[in-house]
Design a protein around this motif. Structure first.
Motif, PDB file in Angstrom:
ATOM      1  N   ARG A   9       0.859  -1.187   0.000  1.00  0.00           N
ATOM      2  CA  ARG A   9       0.000   0.000   0.000  1.00  0.00           C
ATOM      3  C   ARG A   9       0.891   1.231   0.000  1.00  0.00           C
ATOM      4  N   ARG A  10       1.307   1.622  -1.147  1.00  0.00           N
ATOM      5  CA  ARG A  10       2.228   2.733  -1.217  1.00  0.00           C
ATOM      6  C   ARG A  10       2.019   3.504  -2.514  1.00  0.00           C
ATOM      7  N   VAL A  11       2.218   4.805  -2.472  1.00  0.00           N
ATOM      8  CA  VAL A  11       2.667   5.577  -1.320  1.00  0.00           C
ATOM      9  C   VAL A  11       1.430   6.233  -0.705  1.00  0.00           C
ATOM     10  N   LEU A  12       1.247   6.019   0.602  1.00  0.00           N
ATOM     11  CA  LEU A  12       0.102   6.587   1.295  1.00  0.00           C
ATOM     12  C   LEU A  12       0.366   8.040   1.676  1.00  0.00           C
ATOM     13  N   CYS A  13      -0.648   8.864   1.520  1.00  0.00           N
ATOM     14  CA  CYS A  13      -0.622  10.254   1.997  1.00  0.00           C
ATOM     15  C   CYS A  13      -1.427  10.316   3.284  1.00  0.00           C
ATOM     16  N   TYR A  14      -0.708  10.397   4.414  1.00  0.00           N
ATOM     17  CA  TYR A  14      -1.349  10.470   5.735  1.00  0.00           C
ATOM     18  C   TYR A  14      -1.587  11.935   6.115  1.00  0.00           C
ATOM     19  N   ALA A  15      -2.831  12.295   6.351  1.00  0.00           N
ATOM     20  CA  ALA A  15      -3.143  13.634   6.856  1.00  0.00           C
ATOM     21  C   ALA A  15      -2.915  13.645   8.360  1.00  0.00           C
ATOM     22  N   HIS A  16      -1.833  14.274   8.784  1.00  0.00           N
ATOM     23  CA  HIS A  16      -1.430  14.327  10.187  1.00  0.00           C
ATOM     24  C   HIS A  16      -2.400  15.205  10.973  1.00  0.00           C
ATOM     25  N   ARG A  17      -3.094  14.592  11.917  1.00  0.00           N
ATOM     26  CA  ARG A  17      -4.155  15.276  12.672  1.00  0.00           C
ATOM     27  C   ARG A  17      -5.221  15.834  11.725  1.00  0.00           C
ATOM     28  N   VAL A 247       6.883   8.030   7.231  1.00  0.00           N
ATOM     29  CA  VAL A 247       7.772   9.096   7.715  1.00  0.00           C
ATOM     30  C   VAL A 247       6.969  10.344   8.071  1.00  0.00           C
ATOM     31  N   TRP A 248       7.310  10.942   9.240  1.00  0.00           N
ATOM     32  CA  TRP A 248       6.649  12.157   9.697  1.00  0.00           C
ATOM     33  C   TRP A 248       7.678  13.236  10.022  1.00  0.00           C
ATOM     34  N   THR A 249       7.238  14.468  10.219  1.00  0.00           N
ATOM     35  CA  THR A 249       6.072  15.111   9.638  1.00  0.00           C
ATOM     36  C   THR A 249       6.595  15.950   8.489  1.00  0.00           C
ATOM     37  N   ILE A 250       6.230  15.614   7.264  1.00  0.00           N
ATOM     38  CA  ILE A 250       6.851  16.145   6.053  1.00  0.00           C
ATOM     39  C   ILE A 250       5.895  17.121   5.382  1.00  0.00           C
ATOM     40  N   ASN A 251       6.313  18.386   5.285  1.00  0.00           N
ATOM     41  CA  ASN A 251       5.412  19.422   4.788  1.00  0.00           C
ATOM     42  C   ASN A 251       5.891  20.137   3.525  1.00  0.00           C
ATOM     43  N   GLU A 252       7.097  19.843   3.074  1.00  0.00           N
ATOM     44  CA  GLU A 252       7.619  20.498   1.882  1.00  0.00           C
ATOM     45  C   GLU A 252       7.674  19.516   0.717  1.00  0.00           C
ATOM     46  N   ARG A 253       7.320  19.978  -0.457  1.00  0.00           N
ATOM     47  CA  ARG A 253       7.278  19.107  -1.633  1.00  0.00           C
ATOM     48  C   ARG A 253       8.637  18.487  -1.925  1.00  0.00           C
ATOM     49  N   SER A 254       9.697  19.246  -1.783  1.00  0.00           N
ATOM     50  CA  SER A 254      11.024  18.703  -2.086  1.00  0.00           C
ATOM     51  C   SER A 254      11.359  17.525  -1.185  1.00  0.00           C
ATOM     52  N   GLN A 255      10.967  17.599   0.084  1.00  0.00           N
ATOM     53  CA  GLN A 255      11.180  16.484   1.001  1.00  0.00           C
ATOM     54  C   GLN A 255      10.342  15.271   0.607  1.00  0.00           C
ATOM     55  N   MET A 256       9.124  15.539   0.194  1.00  0.00           N
ATOM     56  CA  MET A 256       8.245  14.445  -0.241  1.00  0.00           C
ATOM     57  C   MET A 256       8.833  13.735  -1.458  1.00  0.00           C
ATOM     58  N   GLU A 257       9.319  14.511  -2.409  1.00  0.00           N
ATOM     59  CA  GLU A 257       9.918  13.928  -3.614  1.00  0.00           C
ATOM     60  C   GLU A 257      11.131  13.083  -3.258  1.00  0.00           C
ATOM     61  N   CYS A 275       0.849  17.058  -0.391  1.00  0.00           N
ATOM     62  CA  CYS A 275       1.330  15.689  -0.463  1.00  0.00           C
ATOM     63  C   CYS A 275       0.563  14.889  -1.510  1.00  0.00           C
ATOM     64  N   ALA A 276      -0.750  14.995  -1.493  1.00  0.00           N
ATOM     65  CA  ALA A 276      -1.564  14.257  -2.454  1.00  0.00           C
ATOM     66  C   ALA A 276      -1.229  14.671  -3.881  1.00  0.00           C
ATOM     67  N   THR A 277      -1.052  15.967  -4.102  1.00  0.00           N
ATOM     68  CA  THR A 277      -0.699  16.452  -5.439  1.00  0.00           C
ATOM     69  C   THR A 277       0.671  15.947  -5.857  1.00  0.00           C
ATOM     70  N   THR A 278       1.629  15.981  -4.935  1.00  0.00           N
ATOM     71  CA  THR A 278       2.986  15.519  -5.230  1.00  0.00           C
ATOM     72  C   THR A 278       2.986  14.046  -5.619  1.00  0.00           C
ATOM     73  N   LEU A 279       2.324  13.215  -4.831  1.00  0.00           N
ATOM     74  CA  LEU A 279       2.290  11.788  -5.121  1.00  0.00           C
ATOM     75  C   LEU A 279       1.581  11.513  -6.442  1.00  0.00           C
ATOM     76  N   SER A 280       0.535  12.281  -6.717  1.00  0.00           N
ATOM     77  CA  SER A 280      -0.173  12.118  -7.980  1.00  0.00           C
ATOM     78  C   SER A 280       0.713  12.513  -9.159  1.00  0.00           C
ATOM     79  N   ASP A 281       1.410  13.638  -9.020  1.00  0.00           N
ATOM     80  CA  ASP A 281       2.295  14.092 -10.097  1.00  0.00           C
ATOM     81  C   ASP A 281       3.404  13.086 -10.378  1.00  0.00           C
TER      82      ASP A 281
END
Length: 288
Positions: A9-17, A247-257, A275-281
């Motif tokens: 199940r990857r890559v999951l986008c977890y909405a933190h809180r 991995v937590w807590t990641i808020n910048e697109r460059s880190q997500m990539e 995050c959702a947009t980044t993973l989709s792209d």
């Protein structure tokens, strides 16, 4: 050890809180907004009230996010439900800010009429997050006699959501009790267990002697002490041991990539829309 579907199940986008930089933290409103934005999973924290009801809030106390005061465990559910959980969520780029002008709080006061802006019960969050993966973080250890973990677990078991839920905690004892009493459930490694696992990796990449492991996921920070320690070899090692990496807590697109390139299975973020947009792209967003 049970088979581990969380690696596939990857890559999951977890909405933190629920996506705490985009909506009032841990509210049903935040959860629904995150899912609409494309989050495939919800990370939520659970505390016991004075009358042992499970409510969703990160802190031990209510001061940072609501218009109330006191510790969650000293307040009844009725008292908790009377609070405005959007009171300090501002329209700037911070989770909560107590210093803004009155008109800078876009959702303040809405809780009087709309329960989506109150501190929710776990039941309300689970119902709002249906058809979405859940990560439930138990924040207090009341001991075995209180049976708080059993109450939390029942919200998942009764709705047949075992396969889509991971239970987590920074505290070892609640995880141990869940594993002992409900071996069919999925749990994440505690911080202590994650550190032991990482030390096994550093020891010439030897597989842990304790295999099979009692957890299905490492939920770990993206950096430690300012050091970026995660790399592809560590993620590969985890996968070889049958463990997913979130991995937590990641808020910048460059880190997500970067984390996608490293091969992680889930990204826990306060900015679920990014995050959702980044993973989709990147064409790596989890598709059931």
């Amino acid at each position: 050890m049970m088979s581990n579907p969380w690696i596939s199940r990857r890559v999951l986008c977890y909405a933190h809180r629920g996506g705490a930089l985009e909506a009032p933290s841990s509210t049903v409103f935040a959860v629904e907004r995150a899912i609409f934005a494309g989050a495939s999973a919800i990370e939520i924290d659970v505390h016991p009230t004075k009358d042992l009801e499970a409510v969703c809030l990160h802190d031990d106390s209510v001061e940072r996010t609501t218009d109330g005061s006191g510790n969650v465990r000293d307040l009844t559910l009725e008292e908790i439900r009377g609070l405005d959980a959007a009171y300090y969520f501002g329209n700037n780029d911070s989770e909560e800010d107590h210093q803004l002008s009155e008109d800078a709080y876009p959702y303040r006061g809405l809780a009087k009429e709309d329960p989506k802006f109150r501190v929710p019960t776990l039941k309300e969050v689970v119902e709002a997050a249906k058809n979405t993966f859940l990560n439930i973080d138990i924040k207090e250890d009341l001991g075995s006699e209180a049976e708080f973990e059993a109450k939390v677990v029942s919200e998942i078991v009764e709705r047949d959501l075992i396969d889509s839920t991971i239970f987590a905690s920074f505290l070892q004892a609640p995880l141990d009790r869940i594993r002992d009493q409900f071996p069919e459930l999925y749990t994440a490694a505690s911080p202590e267990e994650a550190l032991h696992f990482y030390n096994d990796f550093l020891a010439d990449r030897h597989r842990p002697e304790t295999l099979p492991l009692p957890y299905v996921a490492l939920q770990i920070p993206g950096s430690y002490g300012g050091i970026e320690y995660l790399d592809a070899s560590f993620v590969e090692f985890a996968h070889d041991c049958g463990v997913a990496v979130h991995v937590w807590t990641i808020n910048e697109r460059s880190q997500m990539e970067h984390l996608v390139e490293v091969g992680v299975d889930g990204i826990i973020t306060d900015r679920s829309s990014i995050c959702a947009t980044t993973l989709s792209d990147l064409k790596v967003a989890y598709q059931p």
